[in-house]
Design an enzyme around this catalytic site. Structure first.
Site, PDB file in Angstrom:
ATOM      1  N   HIS A  63      -8.540   1.307  -3.817  1.00 33.62           N
ATOM      2  CA  HIS A  63      -9.373   0.792  -2.590  1.00 33.62           C
ATOM      3  C   HIS A  63     -10.055   2.103  -2.320  1.00 33.62           C
ATOM      4  O   HIS A  63      -9.402   3.178  -1.720  1.00 33.62           O
ATOM      5  CB  HIS A  63      -8.532   0.307  -1.488  1.00 33.62           C
ATOM      6  CG  HIS A  63      -9.369   0.303  -0.138  1.00 33.62           C
ATOM      7  ND1 HIS A  63      -8.566  -0.199   0.957  1.00 33.62           N
ATOM      8  CD2 HIS A  63     -10.631   0.131   0.028  1.00 33.62           C
ATOM      9  CE1 HIS A  63      -9.783  -0.279   2.067  1.00 33.62           C
ATOM     10  NE2 HIS A  63     -10.551  -0.226   1.564  1.00 33.62           N
ATOM     11  N   GLY A  85      -0.705   1.603   9.691  1.00 33.00           N
ATOM     12  CA  GLY A  85       0.163   1.596  10.934  1.00 33.00           C
ATOM     13  C   GLY A  85      -0.788   1.323  12.044  1.00 33.00           C
ATOM     14  O   GLY A  85      -0.285   1.263  13.368  1.00 33.00           O
ATOM     15  N   SER A 140       0.771  -1.170  -0.030  1.00 28.46           N
ATOM     16  CA  SER A 140       0.095   0.031  -0.057  1.00 28.46           C
ATOM     17  C   SER A 140       0.810   1.327  -0.017  1.00 28.46           C
ATOM     18  O   SER A 140       1.839   1.584   0.912  1.00 28.46           O
ATOM     19  CB  SER A 140      -0.836  -0.133   1.247  1.00 28.46           C
ATOM     20  OG  SER A 140      -1.449   1.348   1.408  1.00 28.46           O
ATOM     21  N   MET A 179      -9.078   8.207   0.009  1.00 25.71           N
ATOM     22  CA  MET A 179     -10.137   8.272   1.328  1.00 25.71           C
ATOM     23  C   MET A 179     -10.759   9.875   1.213  1.00 25.71           C
ATOM     24  O   MET A 179      -9.929  10.756   0.664  1.00 25.71           O
ATOM     25  CB  MET A 179      -9.182   8.371   2.667  1.00 25.71           C
ATOM     26  CG  MET A 179      -8.463   7.059   2.817  1.00 25.71           C
ATOM     27  SD  MET A 179      -7.654   7.032   4.446  1.00 25.71           S
ATOM     28  CE  MET A 179      -6.670   5.615   4.222  1.00 25.71           C
ATOM     29  N   HIS A 230      -1.194  -1.162  -4.160  1.00 32.10           N
ATOM     30  CA  HIS A 230      -2.621  -0.933  -3.672  1.00 32.10           C
ATOM     31  C   HIS A 230      -2.663   0.543  -3.230  1.00 32.10           C
ATOM     32  O   HIS A 230      -1.698   1.145  -2.613  1.00 32.10           O
ATOM     33  CB  HIS A 230      -2.559  -1.428  -2.067  1.00 32.10           C
ATOM     34  CG  HIS A 230      -3.987  -1.653  -1.437  1.00 32.10           C
ATOM     35  ND1 HIS A 230      -4.982  -2.363  -1.802  1.00 32.10           N
ATOM     36  CD2 HIS A 230      -4.401  -0.785  -0.514  1.00 32.10           C
ATOM     37  CE1 HIS A 230      -6.102  -1.988  -1.102  1.00 32.10           C
ATOM     38  NE2 HIS A 230      -5.687  -1.122  -0.080  1.00 32.10           N
ATOM     39  N   GLY A 240      -8.696   3.898   7.428  1.00 30.39           N
ATOM     40  CA  GLY A 240      -8.604   5.570   7.324  1.00 30.39           C
ATOM     41  C   GLY A 240      -7.026   5.661   7.755  1.00 30.39           C
ATOM     42  O   GLY A 240      -6.571   6.778   7.173  1.00 30.39           O
ATOM     43  N   ASP A 277      -4.840   3.621  -1.653  1.00 33.08           N
ATOM     44  CA  ASP A 277      -6.030   3.868  -0.597  1.00 33.08           C
ATOM     45  C   ASP A 277      -6.466   5.297  -0.779  1.00 33.08           C
ATOM     46  O   ASP A 277      -6.056   6.424  -0.640  1.00 33.08           O
ATOM     47  CB  ASP A 277      -5.470   3.781   0.460  1.00 33.08           C
ATOM     48  CG  ASP A 277      -5.129   2.141   1.147  1.00 33.08           C
ATOM     49  OD1 ASP A 277      -6.131   1.701   0.979  1.00 33.08           O
ATOM     50  OD2 ASP A 277      -3.783   2.055   1.526  1.00 33.08           O
ATOM     51  N   MET A 336     -12.278   4.317  -0.110  1.00 36.90           N
ATOM     52  CA  MET A 336     -12.953   4.713   0.945  1.00 36.90           C
ATOM     53  C   MET A 336     -13.607   5.778   1.019  1.00 36.90           C
ATOM     54  O   MET A 336     -13.143   6.837   1.540  1.00 36.90           O
ATOM     55  CB  MET A 336     -11.969   4.380   1.973  1.00 36.90           C
ATOM     56  CG  MET A 336     -11.281   3.164   2.344  1.00 36.90           C
ATOM     57  SD  MET A 336      -9.567   3.240   3.297  1.00 36.90           S
ATOM     58  CE  MET A 336      -8.709   3.230   1.981  1.00 36.90           C
ATOM     59  N   MET A 355     -11.567  -5.944   5.757  1.00 35.39           N
ATOM     60  CA  MET A 355     -10.714  -5.158   6.533  1.00 35.39           C
ATOM     61  C   MET A 355     -10.206  -5.796   7.763  1.00 35.39           C
ATOM     62  O   MET A 355     -10.877  -6.158   8.518  1.00 35.39           O
ATOM     63  CB  MET A 355     -11.399  -3.695   6.793  1.00 35.39           C
ATOM     64  CG  MET A 355     -11.655  -2.820   5.477  1.00 35.39           C
ATOM     65  SD  MET A 355      -9.976  -2.539   4.589  1.00 35.39           S
ATOM     66  CE  MET A 355      -8.941  -1.512   5.566  1.00 35.39           C
ATOM     67  N   ASP A 410      -6.440  -6.437   4.609  1.00 28.79           N
ATOM     68  CA  ASP A 410      -5.650  -5.152   4.466  1.00 28.79           C
ATOM     69  C   ASP A 410      -5.912  -4.531   5.803  1.00 28.79           C
ATOM     70  O   ASP A 410      -6.805  -4.395   6.463  1.00 28.79           O
ATOM     71  CB  ASP A 410      -6.651  -4.474   3.594  1.00 28.79           C
ATOM     72  CG  ASP A 410      -6.136  -2.966   3.233  1.00 28.79           C
ATOM     73  OD1 ASP A 410      -5.117  -2.504   3.858  1.00 28.79           O
ATOM     74  OD2 ASP A 410      -6.780  -2.061   2.689  1.00 28.79           O
ATOM     75  N   GLY A 411      -4.659  -4.516   6.486  1.00 27.43           N
ATOM     76  CA  GLY A 411      -4.610  -3.786   7.703  1.00 27.43           C
ATOM     77  C   GLY A 411      -3.916  -4.408   8.906  1.00 27.43           C
ATOM     78  O   GLY A 411      -4.268  -5.477   9.132  1.00 27.43           O
ATOM     79  N   GLY A 412      -2.665  -4.012   9.074  1.00 27.76           N
ATOM     80  CA  GLY A 412      -1.790  -4.575  10.029  1.00 27.76           C
ATOM     81  C   GLY A 412      -1.497  -5.906   9.763  1.00 27.76           C
ATOM     82  O   GLY A 412      -1.038  -6.865  10.464  1.00 27.76           O
TER      83      GLY A 412
HETATM   84  C1  DX5 Z   1      -6.310   1.418   5.844  1.00 29.34           C
HETATM   85  C2  DX5 Z   1      -5.961   1.180   4.360  1.00 29.34           C
HETATM   86  C3  DX5 Z   1      -4.918   0.265   4.480  1.00 29.34           C
HETATM   87  C4  DX5 Z   1      -3.451   0.763   5.014  1.00 29.34           C
HETATM   88  C5  DX5 Z   1      -2.660  -0.553   5.503  1.00 29.34           C
HETATM   89  O1  DX5 Z   1      -7.368   2.188   5.893  1.00 29.34           O
HETATM   90  O2  DX5 Z   1      -7.014   0.709   3.644  1.00 29.34           O
HETATM   91  O3  DX5 Z   1      -4.253  -0.239   3.195  1.00 29.34           O
HETATM   92  O4  DX5 Z   1      -2.514   1.401   4.118  1.00 29.34           O
HETATM   93  O5  DX5 Z   1      -1.670  -0.296   6.278  1.00 29.34           O
HETATM   94  P1  DX5 Z   1      -0.942  -0.875   7.176  1.00 29.34           P
HETATM   95  O6  DX5 Z   1      -0.361  -2.302   6.381  1.00 29.34           O
HETATM   96  O7  DX5 Z   1       0.168  -0.187   7.726  1.00 29.34           O
HETATM   97  O8  DX5 Z   1      -1.847  -1.409   8.336  1.00 29.34           O
HETATM   98 ZN    ZN Z   2      -6.305  -0.249   1.662  1.00 27.60          ZN
END
Ligand code: DX5
Ligand code: ZN
Length: 229
Positions: free
Chosen positions: A67, A146, A9, A38, A34, A143, A36, A69, A138, A176-178
């Site tokens: 993606h 990290g 991402s 927003m 990827h 949002g 993001d 959002m 997710m 996606d996420g962590g």
């Molecule tokens: C969060 C995004 C993710 C984010 C992932 O809202 O959709 O794609 O960038 O970041 P990490 O891998 O640090 O959790």
């Molecule tokens: Zn994402």
């Protein structure tokens, strides 16, 4: 076609060195980039729009996994498709008729993805399963990059994997996420086939190339198991 996808991402990249960051992860073995998007409404943060996607399109030949959002994503699908998005993923929470939106995405020549938030029940994505090319789960609240992985989302991936298999769907099941060296194997075992990572790639202490290689090694380490069997 690969069995597993690694999609760094770009949110955690150094935007002052954007082209370099992208070519580094591309050379190291990233499969997709990827992106993001927003809007400050559906999620509190504001990031990028079609203009930046168009810039990415000129920098890399990798597929751009976008993606969205954003509220009312149907208003922007054409702009992102024209900018060079390869796949467009929309939140079920923002789409009153998810099947119609997925069909709109396909009609624009993009692969069509549906995503659900950690607190959204699996039932909400049910109508999308037969139509989508990609289902995204997710594993943090969308949002920001990290954030800490939410372990309760592992069972959601297993549940959706069973449903996709029952439909004989070959859709990607993305998370996606962590996602890092600890959470990735758990999600893979649950049936995920595509892994998004921002922090674990771009903030890797030895650099983004090593971030990609480390996650690739984790993906490969149990490659004998196929989630589709
Ligand atoms: C969060 C995004 C993710 C984010 C992932 O809202 O959709 O794609 O960038 O970041 P990490 O891998 O640090 O959790
Ligand atoms: Zn994402």
């Amino acid at each position: 076609m690969k069995n597993y996808i690694l999609a760094p991402s770009i949110l955690s990249a150094d935007f002052a060195r954007l082209a370099e960051e992208i070519s580094t992860v591309e050379a190291a073995g990233a499969d997709w980039i990827h992106v993001d998007v927003m809007d400050g409404h559906f999620v509190p943060n504001i990031t990028m729009g079609p203009f930046i996607v168009e810039t990415f399109r000129r920098i890399t030949s990798l597929p751009l996994d976008v993606h969205l959002m954003i509220e009312k994503p149907e208003r922007y699908l054409e702009a992102f498709a024209k900018a060079g998005a390869s796949g467009l993923t929309v939140h079920v929470e923002t789409c009153p008729d998810i099947v119609a939106t997925l069909r709109q995405i396909k009609s624009l020549g993009c692969t069509a993805g549906a995503v659900l938030n950690p607190e959204t029940p699996v039932g909400k994505i049910q109508p999308a399963l037969a139509e989508a090319d990609l289902i995204l789960v997710m594993s943090v609240h969308p949002g920001y990059s990290g954030q800490r992985f939410i372990p309760e989302t592992v069972s959601k991936v297993s549940e959706i994997r069973k449903k996709l298999n029952a439909l004989r769907s070959s859709a990607w099941l993305e998370v996606d996420g962590g996602i890092d060296v600890e959470s990735l194997p758990r999600m893979k075992e649950a049936g995920a086939t595509a892994f998004v990572a921002a922090t674990a790639v771009f903030k890797h202490p030895e650099g983004a190339a090593q971030g990609v290689r480390t996650l690739r090694d984790v993906i490969a380490s149990e490659a004998k198991q196929s989630p589709r069997l």
